[in-house]
Design an enzyme around this catalytic site. Structure first.
Site, mmCIF file in Angstrom:
data_model
loop_
_atom_site.group_PDB
_atom_site.id
_atom_site.type_symbol
_atom_site.label_atom_id
_atom_site.label_comp_id
_atom_site.label_asym_id
_atom_site.label_seq_id
_atom_site.Cartn_x
_atom_site.Cartn_y
_atom_site.Cartn_z
ATOM 1 C CB ILE A 26 -0.815 0.016 1.204
ATOM 2 C CG1 ILE A 26 -2.053 -1.035 1.076
ATOM 3 C CG2 ILE A 26 -1.698 1.321 1.390
ATOM 4 C CD1 ILE A 26 -2.739 -1.308 2.366
ATOM 5 C CG ASP A 34 9.990 -0.633 4.731
ATOM 6 O OD1 ASP A 34 10.361 -1.450 5.168
ATOM 7 O OD2 ASP A 34 8.533 -0.859 4.069
ATOM 8 C CB CYS A 70 -5.351 4.900 6.086
ATOM 9 S SG CYS A 70 -6.137 6.439 5.708
ATOM 10 C CB ALA A 71 -1.658 1.618 8.683
ATOM 11 C CG ASP A 107 -10.013 4.764 7.563
ATOM 12 O OD1 ASP A 107 -11.494 5.308 7.707
ATOM 13 O OD2 ASP A 107 -9.838 3.867 7.081
ATOM 14 C CD GLU A 156 -10.622 0.836 14.213
ATOM 15 O OE1 GLU A 156 -11.180 -0.265 13.570
ATOM 16 O OE2 GLU A 156 -9.737 1.530 13.705
ATOM 17 C CG HIS A 193 -11.148 0.361 9.898
ATOM 18 N ND1 HIS A 193 -10.622 -0.363 10.818
ATOM 19 C CD2 HIS A 193 -10.538 0.191 8.711
ATOM 20 C CE1 HIS A 193 -9.568 -0.804 10.715
ATOM 21 N NE2 HIS A 193 -9.384 -0.820 9.155
ATOM 22 C CG LEU A 194 -15.068 5.104 6.153
ATOM 23 C CD1 LEU A 194 -15.619 6.245 5.322
ATOM 24 C CD2 LEU A 194 -16.040 3.832 5.986
ATOM 25 N N GLY A 195 -11.058 2.412 4.883
ATOM 26 C CA GLY A 195 -9.602 2.430 3.791
ATOM 27 C C GLY A 195 -10.177 1.345 2.840
ATOM 28 C CB ALA A 196 -10.897 -2.156 2.763
#
Length: 531
Positions: free
Chosen positions: A154, A173, A232-233, A258, A263, A281-284
């Site tokens: 991602i 990373d 968003c992770a 997100d 949660e 949590h709309l990432g997907a």
């Protein structure tokens, strides 16, 4: 009998049809994932469980799933699956890491725009009949530096989109090579440098002990003043209370979240702060992503249950459908070698070395090693398999090493296992011939060519005259029929071995009579599951 799968969360009808088309029986019960007691009651009937986020695959549920072989998560996150418990029970856990990658990356970019221009607050103000044009002064994206923490699947898509927006991208990373960074068009940096340079920071790493709280008060103090942070992770990568304080002080100018530490997020230190954009949590959550992950999980689970292919597994090496038939005889060989060593080893194992020679070195050695380890400890743990064996070996503190090399002998490829205990080292090697059957080619450094039988007796002795006669008469007196035998020796009067193929399991009192001979050092029964 066809494998049977339970779909306990809402999944696309097309995904359900994929199971059926692949020869898998499927029960679509999308509401049962929320009914823990009912799920516990019926889960033992199924070979596979397909879920989203509503179903919780807890240790208790996994213990009740006596026939379960695979859990498939339609999505990338597996926080709702007890992976250690599944691994101990030999259950493969799969996810679908690529089906929602673009969707999640796009959501991160969308939040970055929303925070940069304060869009939600400006919308609410305007729809309330106000015209507060001067209140919502934003910043441009173009020319700004984006710091990407995690440049995997991602994260790399986010990098590509950001470069298209004419941003400068720096990435942190530990697994990102310099060559890959150059290929992506980003600058690889350490975390402190990223914090100091970035105008925007976006996180795309999994939740681990090392990444939990990666942006805490100490890290936030190192950021460029006025930075904007996107997550968003995974909730918990950023310490929300620390970020709230940084937002209040002006160190951080805005945030788009997100995901949250808890949660569903009904409360958070971030709620109510100016220039904080929050989504549930709309990432997907796009039509395309939901369809993609559903189809992908159905295909993956069907491929495993029907063809033995393993893809996107969290707790087992992947085996493609193409390599599965090629690997199968070598997985069988690895299991046999491990089983042999496990049955003849009497002391606790300290070290394991696996040598892959020739063609085996270019195979999927992770899968072969898993099979070998399963065979090795099956004598102690009856229900061990390729998933649980590596976990158990690691928990025992055994040192495991692999060696790969080009062809060195007469065989195109072979596997050699060396097991070291406090008392000794023992090795066994084998290969697969054109008939697809595993064969022993070396035991204790002594070369031989021996097939694998269902019931065998392994005898280690000193090479002295009369041994064949003694073995034959001792077994004959016990009414044990020898179907065949293979002999090998180091040198005259040196170490020798014998593999005797017998028709049934030999009793311990017969083995005691064999070891009563002064030349026999060990006589062990060997049992192999011959397909």
């Amino acid at each position: 009998m066809a494998p049977r799968v339970l779909v306990s969360d809402k999944l696309s009808p097309t995904a359900v049809q994929i199971f059926k088309d692949r020869g898998v029986e499927v029960d679509y019960l999308p509401e049962i994932g929320k009914d823990k007691e009912k799920l516990l009651e019926i889960i033992s009937k199924y070979d596979g469980l397909a879920i989203r986020s509503a179903t919780k695959a807890t240790e208790k549920m996994i213990a009740a799933a006596t026939n379960l072989k695979v859990i498939g998560r339609a999505g990338i996150g597996v926080d709702n699956v007890d992976i250690p418990a599944a691994s101990r029970r030999g259950i493969i856990v799969m996810n679908t890491p690529f089906g929602n990658s673009i969707t999640t990356a796009e959501h991160a970019i969308a939040l970055m725009f929303a925070v940069a221009r304060q869009l939600p607050a400006a919308d609410a103000s305007t729809q309330a009949g106000k015209w507060e044009k001067s209140k919502f002064m934003g910043v441009e994206i173009t020319g700004k530096t984006l710091g990407v923490i995690g440049a995997g699947n991602i994260g790399s898509i986010v990098c590509s989109r950001a470069i298209g927006l004419k941003m400068h991208v720096v990435a942190y990373d530990p697994f990102l090579s310099k060559e890959r960074a150059e290929e992506m068009g980003v600058t690889k940096v350490e975390l402190d440098e990223l914090l100091a340079k970035a105008d925007f920071i976006t996180l795309h790493v999994p939740m681990t002990d090392k990444t939990r709280g990666i942006l805490d008060a100490e890290a936030l103090a190192k950021t460029k003043k006025g930075v904007r942070i996107i997550n968003c992770a995974r909730g918990g990568l950023v310490v929300e209370a620390d970020l709230a304080e940084a937002l209040k002080s002006g160190q951080v100018a805005g945030a788009g979240f997100d995901v949250f530490e808890v949660e569903p997020a009904t409360e958070s230190p971030l709620f109510g702060l100016p220039n904080v954009v929050c989504t549930p949590h709309l990432g997907a959550s796009t039509t395309e992503a939901q369809e993609n992950v559903a189809l992908q999980v159905a295909e993956q689970m069907s491929d495993y249950l029907v063809r033995g292919a393993v893809s996107n597994a969290i707790n087992m090496p992947s085996i493609t459908a193409e390599e599965a038939p090629i690997l199968k005889p070598f997985i069988r060989l690895a299991d046999v070698l491990g089983s042999f060593a496990g049955q003849v080893t009497e002391s606790p194992i300290k070290e394991i070395e696996i040598l892959y020679d020739g063609v085996t070195a270019s195979m999927n050695t992770k899968a072969l090693t898993s099979a070998l380890l399963a065979g090795l400890i099956r004598n102690q743990v009856a229900d061990v398999n390729m998933v649980s064996a590596p976990i158990m070996i690691k928990e025992k503190g055994v040192v495991l090493s692999e060696v790969k090399r080009d062809k060195t002998g007469v065989y195109d490829g072979y596997i050699k296992l060396t097991v070291t205990t406090e008392r000794q080292s023992r090795s066994v090697a084998g290969t697969v011939f054109s008939d697809g059957k595993p064969r022993f080619i070396q035991i204790k450094g002594i070369n031989m060519d021996a097939e694998v039988g269902a019931h065998m007796i392994y005898i280690a002795n000193t090479d002295v005259p009369g041994m064949i006669g003694f073995m034959g008469s001792t077994l004959g007196d016990a009414n044990v029929n020898i179907a065949n035998f293979q002999l090998g020796r180091e040198k005259a009067n040196g170490d020798a071995i014998a593999l005797l193929y017998v028709d049934k399991l030999v009793e311990q009192d017969v083995l005691n009579k064999l070891t009563a001979h002064e030349a026999i050092k060990q006589a062990k029964p060997l049992v192999f599951n011959i397909d």
